[in-house]
Write a protein that holds these residues in place. Structure first.
Motif, short mmCIF file in Angstrom:
data_model
loop_
_atom_site.label_atom_id
_atom_site.label_comp_id
_atom_site.label_asym_id
_atom_site.label_seq_id
_atom_site.Cartn_x
_atom_site.Cartn_y
_atom_site.Cartn_z
N GLN A 273 3.47 9.95 -6.65
CA GLN A 273 4.24 11.41 -6.75
C GLN A 273 4.69 11.74 -8.13
N GLU A 274 5.80 10.71 -8.62
CA GLU A 274 6.08 10.92 -9.87
C GLU A 274 5.41 11.14 -10.94
N LEU A 275 4.54 9.96 -11.27
CA LEU A 275 3.39 10.09 -12.02
C LEU A 275 2.11 10.67 -11.78
N GLU A 276 1.93 11.18 -10.89
CA GLU A 276 0.72 12.05 -10.33
C GLU A 276 -0.45 11.42 -10.57
N ILE A 277 -0.37 10.00 -9.96
CA ILE A 277 -1.66 9.11 -10.17
C ILE A 277 -2.18 8.91 -8.67
N THR A 278 -3.33 8.72 -8.51
CA THR A 278 -3.88 8.44 -7.07
C THR A 278 -3.39 7.36 -6.40
N LEU A 279 -3.30 7.48 -5.14
CA LEU A 279 -2.53 6.87 -4.10
C LEU A 279 -3.89 6.23 -3.16
N THR A 280 -4.12 4.90 -3.37
CA THR A 280 -5.02 4.51 -2.67
C THR A 280 -4.52 3.24 -1.41
N SER A 281 -5.24 2.64 -0.99
CA SER A 281 -4.59 1.36 -0.10
C SER A 281 -5.59 0.25 -0.22
N ARG A 282 -5.18 -0.88 0.34
CA ARG A 282 -5.93 -1.99 0.35
C ARG A 282 -5.49 -2.78 1.47
N GLU A 283 -6.33 -4.13 1.72
CA GLU A 283 -6.22 -4.98 3.00
C GLU A 283 -4.90 -5.77 2.56
N GLY A 284 -3.83 -5.93 3.42
CA GLY A 284 -2.82 -6.56 3.11
C GLY A 284 -2.63 -7.78 4.07
N GLY A 285 -3.54 -8.28 4.96
CA GLY A 285 -3.41 -9.35 5.61
C GLY A 285 -3.86 -9.26 7.06
N SER A 286 -3.58 -7.98 7.32
CA SER A 286 -3.68 -7.70 9.08
C SER A 286 -4.75 -6.36 8.94
#
Length: 865
Positions: free
Chosen positions: A42-55
């Motif tokens: 939000q602050e830097l206006e960059i893309t928010l993604t996601s990744r596997e975290g172990g579950s």
């Protein structure tokens, strides 16, 4: 929830830096996860993604490339956030399991060392307040980029500690975890700061020399808290930190937060910018460090007359030496920011171009020394003798660093030929190899007959021979090994080329490694000279500010002020320095000011827009200019040395803390009345206008009397309550003056000229007319005023006498009674009660003021008859 080993590592590090964004290095990126990722996106206006975290659940993630991370870090820090930089501290090839990572630096608003957030002419302070059990406060502040640290003890309460914090302009404050909650609330109300906690306030061996001259335990504790935070967060040597400087607040003219704002010393009230301030007017400095020192001098004018006169003497000498001064200004342009360059050397983030700037700066010092020796005064000669050209540093940098090095220190081409024998051999091998490559291209063209054949290089494939598809049949079979296929060409390598490539690249690699080692050694050698460079920076800064004073004073026709021993103020043709610059100088109307033991307080009357506030401000600014060592805007000036300046000018709500305009006005007035002495200067503008007429007038008169009877400070008090002008007869040190205005053809003309005596009227309707209120409204107001004046005709204003009570009678402004106003407040109150009873009987409480006034007037005539 079960996380992957890498995410577990992230969470473990994050737990230690909960109040910071954690930039977690993964390959060529800094990654952020969980809430950090959401907020950063939000602050830097960059893309928010996601990744596997172990579950099965995915975790939020965002990242920035490591090579461009600085701009993103600066954005966050400018907005008051902290950023923890977590790097890989282990070679991934040698790691068993997850690569080891550690935070190598915490970057905060108060610890910035480079970037756009670091304004070149502004200090970047980080501060700390330590609250002791006896209700005293230790206050310290540091500029990490320059290494300076100052500390003081405050014995007069938290308000003064707040004031010191405001004057410092610090962007971050360090407190103990158990710092008083009520005091924290006040800090947050009055400041926009990043808060940090540091519990450790014990003095460490590493910086003990910086505190060696401090024997007060409270001061040592305060400074130690600051240093412990800096060392803990920056995680490196801070060899540029200077010895802590102790100061006492009474060593300087005290200008509280409100007065500094009202006088617009370093920024304007409306724009919060430099333009339009006293700093903007004065800033003719040529160096960044001179600009910072100028701001420090404005914030803290001197009270030591000898030091003020020393500065004045050098300014006078520079004014009388025009050609030398102009040459001095030209040489100062070539001096870079020695303070911050020294800081970057110690911090380890200096590059080769910085060292070239350092060398160029030091090369100007011999010229500055010679110029100062030409000036006709011993003070200039003393300053010349103290300038240290640091010849050893110049010689080292002349021998070692090329004139135009690259920005990146690991790309090579920084060190001069001849500086190191081994480096020269590597370079010779590289250069000879490249000559061989050029000859190879010529030979291959002749051998094959392919004129377009070329030998090239790229980082991925190394050296190659490139031949277009149309000419492939001309190549000798078996001699060329295919390396890469392009759309219209093929790239090959030969055994000879392969062998030479290995020699060239090996030489280049070793050359770059050695260059970096040599550069680091040069930087470490320069580090040994940091104390000398910092001492030189202080002298050059002072010289820059003094030439700035001389340039402004001569260009704007200022005069050298004298200092009186009997607290006299004598200003002839005084001007407001900033307003004069904004206006055409010929249009500005100068004014005199005379105050002595019989004229301690000037009661100023006159219409709005006539220049009362400007006149008051110019007196204060003249005093401040005099006490920083500058000349002043007048044709003649004699002033006392003021210990404090207090102003109450203008009106503004403090919405954050829920305080009205009137409450702010009363708080500022209280601050002046409680803390001022007979050696202070007080400016009060329209005190009491934020409440009812009676209340306001009573408060204004009470303040005038209190200052007159109990303080005796030089005071300028402007007011619209003309009834107060009678105080001149009762208070022997109060004198009336007014800003003259005349009416021409039914319109008011402001002459902006101060005259003796009280103003005859307020011209309020004329001012409304200038503001272009509707004509019908203006006409109606004139009719109402005429009616009021007719009813009051023949009603003399009661003159104050020795027996006059402390509250002037408000009936003089609007009287319902024809007999003279009585002097006793109790009589007035009984009449007021009687009138209120009659109002209730007539049931006119809901009428307009004008209707009620007319009925009361008729009632008054009936009562009399």
């Amino acid at each position: 929830m079960s996380y992957t080993p890498m995410i577990q590592q992230y969470l473990k590090v994050k737990a230690e830096y909960k109040d910071a964004f954690l930039f977690f290095r993964l390959g060529d990126f800094y990654e952020m996860f969980f809430d950090d990722a959401i907020k950063a996106s939000q602050e830097l206006e960059i893309t928010l993604t996601s990744r596997e975290g172990g579950s099965e659940d995915r975790i939020p993630m965002c990242g920035v490339p490591h090579h461009s991370a600085r701009q993103y870090i600066e954005q966050l820090v400018e907005r008051g956030f902290k950023v923890a930089i977590c790097e890989q501290t282990e070679d991934p090839k040698q790691a068993k399991g997850v690569v080891r990572r550690e935070v190598v630096q915490l970057i905060t608003p108060g610890t910035m060392m480079e970037g756009k957030a670091l304004q070149e002419k502004e200090n970047n302070y980080i501060s700390t307040i330590t609250h002791f059990s006896d209700n005293t406060y230790g206050f310290a502040y540091n500029d990490l980029s320059t290494g300076e640290t100052k500390v003081t003890m405050i014995h007069t309460g938290f308000e003064e500690a707040l004031n010191e914090l405001s004057l410092s302009g610090a962007k971050e404050i360090i407190i103990a975890a158990d710092f008083n909650e009520e005091l924290q609330r006040k800090l947050k109300e009055r400041t926009v700061l990043t808060f940090s906690v540091e519990e450790d306030c014990s003095v460490k061996e590493g910086y003990e020399p910086l505190l060696a001259e401090i024997d007060q335990e409270k001061l040592r504790i305060t400074a130690a808290r600051l240093f412990n935070y800096l060392y803990r967060t920056q995680k490196r040597s801070l060899d540029h930190l200077q010895k802590v400087s102790i100061y006492q607040t009474h060593q300087y003219m005290k200008i509280d937060y409100f007065s500094k704002r009202n006088l617009e010393l370093t920024e304007t009230i409306r724009s919060k910018g430099k333009k339009g301030s006293l700093l903007w007017l004065l800033d003719e400095t040529k160096t960044a460090m001179g600009g910072r020192l100028l701001k420090q001098w404005i914030d803290r004018p001197l009270v030591d007359e000898l030091e003020i006169i020393r500065r004045q003497t050098l300014v006078e000498t520079l004014i009388s030496s025009f050609f030398e001064r102009e040459e001095l200004r030209e040489k100062l342009k070539e001096v870079y920011d020695l303070e911050r360059l020294a800081g970057r050397v110690a911090f380890g983030n200096v590059n080769a171009r910085d060292l070239v700037q350092l060398r160029r700066s030091l090369l100007q010092i011999p010229f500055l020394k010679e110029l100062l020796k030409k000036l006709p005064h011993k003070e200039a000669e003393k300053l010349s003798d103290r300038l240290d050209a640091c010849e050893e540093v110049v010689d080292l940098l002349e021998q070692a660093i090329v004139d135009n090095p690259p920005l990146v220190i690991k790309d090579g081409n920084m060190i001069k030929d001849g500086y190191n024998e081994v480096l020269d051999r590597y370079r010779d091998a590289t250069r000879n190899g490249k000559t061989w490559i050029a000859q190879l291209e010529k030979q291959e063209r002749e051998k094959t007959g392919i004129k377009s054949l070329k030998v090239g290089y790229n980082r991925v494939f190394g050296y190659y021979i490139e031949v277009t598809r149309a000419n492939l049949h001309l190549l000798e079979e078996g001699r060329y090994e295919r390396k890469q296929t392009l759309t219209n060409a093929e790239r090959f390598i030969t055994p000879e080329l392969k062998e030479k490539e290995a020699l060239i690249l090996q030489a280049e690699e070793k050359s770059m490694e050695l260059e970096y080692e040599l550069f680091t050694a040069v930087r470490e050698h320069v580090k040994e000279f940091i104390p000398r460079l910092q001492a030189l920076a202080k002298l050059v800064s002072e010289l820059d500010v003094l030439q700035c004073f001389a340039t402004v004073s001569e260009g704007r026709h200022y005069v050298k002020p004298n200092f009186s021993t009997d607290r006299r103020i004598v200003i002839k043709d005084g001007r407001h320095p900033v307003v004069e610059k904004v206006m055409n100088a010929q249009e500005y109307v100068p004014n005199d000011c005379y105050m002595d033991a019989d004229r301690e307080m000037l009661l100023i009357t006159g219409p709005n827009m006539s220049g009362k506030s400007t006149y008051m401000r110019q007196i204060a600014l003249t005093a401040i200019l005099a006490q920083i060592g500058c000349y002043v805007p007048a044709s003649e000036a004699e002033l006392p040395i003021f210990d404090q300046v207090f102003t109450r000018i203008g009106a503004a709500d403090d919405l954050i803390s829920g305080q009205s305009t009137f409450m702010v006005e009363m708080l500022e007035a209280r601050n002046a009345i409680v803390h001022s002495t007979k050696n202070s200067l007080i400016l009060f503008d329209e005190i009491g206008r934020g409440t009812s007429t009676y209340d306001g007038m009573a408060l204004a008169q009470a303040m005038i009397e209190y200052i007159h009877d109990h303080i005796g400070a030089k005071t300028l008090f402007s007011t619209h309550y003309h009834e107060l002008t009678v105080l001149e007869d009762a208070l022997h040190m109060v004198k009336n003056i007014h800003v003259r205005a005349v009416e021409q053809n039914g319109k008011v003309v402001f002459l902006h000229k101060i005259k003796e005596g009280a103003a005859d009227k307020s011209y309020g309707i004329h001012v409304a007319q200038l503001a272009e209120l509707p004509k019908v409204l203006i006409q109606r107001a004139s009719e109402i005023l005429a009616g009021l004046e007719q009813k009051d005709e023949g009603q003399p204003i009661q003159k104050a006498a020795e027996s006059t009570p402390k509250i002037a009678e408000p009936d003089a402004q609007l009287s319902f009674f024809n007999e003279p106003v009585e002097t006793k407040a109790t009589t007035f109150r009984s009449k007021e009660k009687h009138v209120l009873e009659k109002i209730k009987e007539l049931d006119i409480l809901d009428m307009t003021p004008m209707q009620a006034m007319n009925i009361l007037y008729d009632l008054h005539k009936k009562i009399k008859s």
